[in-house]
Design a protein around this motif. Sequence first.
Motif, mmCIF file in Angstrom:
data_model
loop_
_atom_site.group_PDB
_atom_site.id
_atom_site.type_symbol
_atom_site.label_atom_id
_atom_site.label_comp_id
_atom_site.label_asym_id
_atom_site.label_seq_id
_atom_site.Cartn_x
_atom_site.Cartn_y
_atom_site.Cartn_z
ATOM 1 N N GLY A 35 0.809 -1.208 0.000
ATOM 2 C CA GLY A 35 0.000 0.000 0.000
ATOM 3 C C GLY A 35 0.841 1.256 0.000
ATOM 4 N N TRP A 36 0.170 2.333 -0.308
ATOM 5 C CA TRP A 36 0.772 3.665 -0.244
ATOM 6 C C TRP A 36 0.035 4.475 0.811
ATOM 7 N N TYR A 37 0.793 5.130 1.642
ATOM 8 C CA TYR A 37 0.259 6.018 2.667
ATOM 9 C C TYR A 37 0.904 7.385 2.486
ATOM 10 N N ARG A 38 0.337 8.372 3.145
ATOM 11 C CA ARG A 38 0.964 9.691 3.132
ATOM 12 C C ARG A 38 0.757 10.390 4.466
ATOM 13 N N GLN A 39 1.686 11.272 4.744
ATOM 14 C CA GLN A 39 1.568 12.083 5.960
ATOM 15 C C GLN A 39 1.940 13.514 5.624
ATOM 16 N N ALA A 40 0.966 14.377 5.742
ATOM 17 C CA ALA A 40 1.187 15.799 5.499
ATOM 18 C C ALA A 40 1.659 16.451 6.791
ATOM 19 N N PRO A 41 2.338 17.576 6.693
ATOM 20 C CA PRO A 41 2.817 18.262 7.896
ATOM 21 C C PRO A 41 1.692 18.539 8.875
ATOM 22 N N GLY A 42 1.897 18.125 10.112
ATOM 23 C CA GLY A 42 0.906 18.384 11.149
ATOM 24 C C GLY A 42 -0.298 17.468 11.124
ATOM 25 N N LYS A 43 -0.267 16.482 10.249
ATOM 26 C CA LYS A 43 -1.408 15.575 10.142
ATOM 27 C C LYS A 43 -0.965 14.135 10.395
ATOM 28 N N GLU A 44 -1.943 13.282 10.632
ATOM 29 C CA GLU A 44 -1.637 11.872 10.832
ATOM 30 C C GLU A 44 -1.445 11.173 9.494
ATOM 31 N N ARG A 45 -0.742 10.073 9.545
ATOM 32 C CA ARG A 45 -0.552 9.287 8.327
ATOM 33 C C ARG A 45 -1.877 8.658 7.914
ATOM 34 N N ASP A 89 -2.169 17.502 -1.874
ATOM 35 C CA ASP A 89 -1.501 16.209 -1.984
ATOM 36 C C ASP A 89 -0.062 16.266 -1.462
ATOM 37 N N THR A 90 0.378 17.455 -1.124
ATOM 38 C CA THR A 90 1.728 17.612 -0.580
ATOM 39 C C THR A 90 1.864 16.811 0.710
ATOM 40 N N ALA A 91 2.855 15.925 0.738
ATOM 41 C CA ALA A 91 3.041 15.035 1.888
ATOM 42 C C ALA A 91 4.273 14.175 1.666
ATOM 43 N N VAL A 92 4.655 13.475 2.713
ATOM 44 C CA VAL A 92 5.625 12.389 2.560
ATOM 45 C C VAL A 92 4.823 11.125 2.286
ATOM 46 N N TYR A 93 5.178 10.448 1.217
ATOM 47 C CA TYR A 93 4.464 9.245 0.810
ATOM 48 C C TYR A 93 5.283 8.019 1.201
ATOM 49 N N TYR A 94 4.611 7.101 1.856
ATOM 50 C CA TYR A 94 5.255 5.893 2.337
ATOM 51 C C TYR A 94 4.692 4.671 1.623
ATOM 52 N N CYS A 95 5.590 3.765 1.310
ATOM 53 C CA CYS A 95 5.196 2.461 0.783
ATOM 54 C C CYS A 95 5.267 1.460 1.924
ATOM 55 N N ALA A 96 4.336 0.531 1.940
ATOM 56 C CA ALA A 96 4.314 -0.477 2.992
ATOM 57 C C ALA A 96 3.891 -1.819 2.422
ATOM 58 N N ALA A 97 4.314 -2.865 3.090
ATOM 59 C CA ALA A 97 3.972 -4.218 2.651
ATOM 60 C C ALA A 97 3.531 -5.042 3.854
ATOM 61 N N GLU A 98 2.700 -6.038 3.583
ATOM 62 C CA GLU A 98 2.260 -6.946 4.635
ATOM 63 C C GLU A 98 2.774 -8.341 4.335
ATOM 64 N N TYR A 99 3.529 -8.850 5.288
ATOM 65 C CA TYR A 99 3.992 -10.238 5.240
ATOM 66 C C TYR A 99 3.588 -10.873 6.562
ATOM 67 N N ARG A 100 2.712 -11.831 6.527
ATOM 68 C CA ARG A 100 2.266 -12.554 7.725
ATOM 69 C C ARG A 100 1.965 -13.987 7.328
ATOM 70 N N PRO A 101 2.071 -14.909 8.301
ATOM 71 C CA PRO A 101 1.686 -16.297 7.996
ATOM 72 C C PRO A 101 0.219 -16.390 7.599
#
Length: 122
Positions: A35-45, A89-101
């Motif tokens: 997934g892609w997430y983002r966090q803008a200044p002063g806001k939650e991800r 849309d200005t923010a830091v964009y994070y990529c994340a992955a899920e690995y679980r059994p």
Amino acid sequence: QVKVVESGGGSVQAGKSLKLFCSDSGYIYSRCGMGWYRQAPGKERELVSSINSDGTTKYADFVKGRFTISLDEIQNILYLQMNSLKTEDTAVYYCAAEYRPFCSTTGDHNYWGQGTEVTVSS
């Protein structure tokens, strides 16, 4: 330990496009989703978009019709095509992955990249 690396951020004017890239070091056939997430200044991800191992995609309302998530499984690259960018849309964009059994049903991503900055100016 799975390493996630994203790239492609930058500065663009409103209305323009930008494409983000992400890859991880895990075994893709054990991956539940990304997934892609983002966090803008002063806001939650916040979640921007996600894709499950079966190809099901999900988008936040604020990007529907503008952003497209896609996964190239051969090259193991996750993309986020961002069109018609807005200043909000200005923010830091994070990529994340899920690995679980056993994969979560809520897209609970547990490996994260360091983020790539996107700045949209008017």
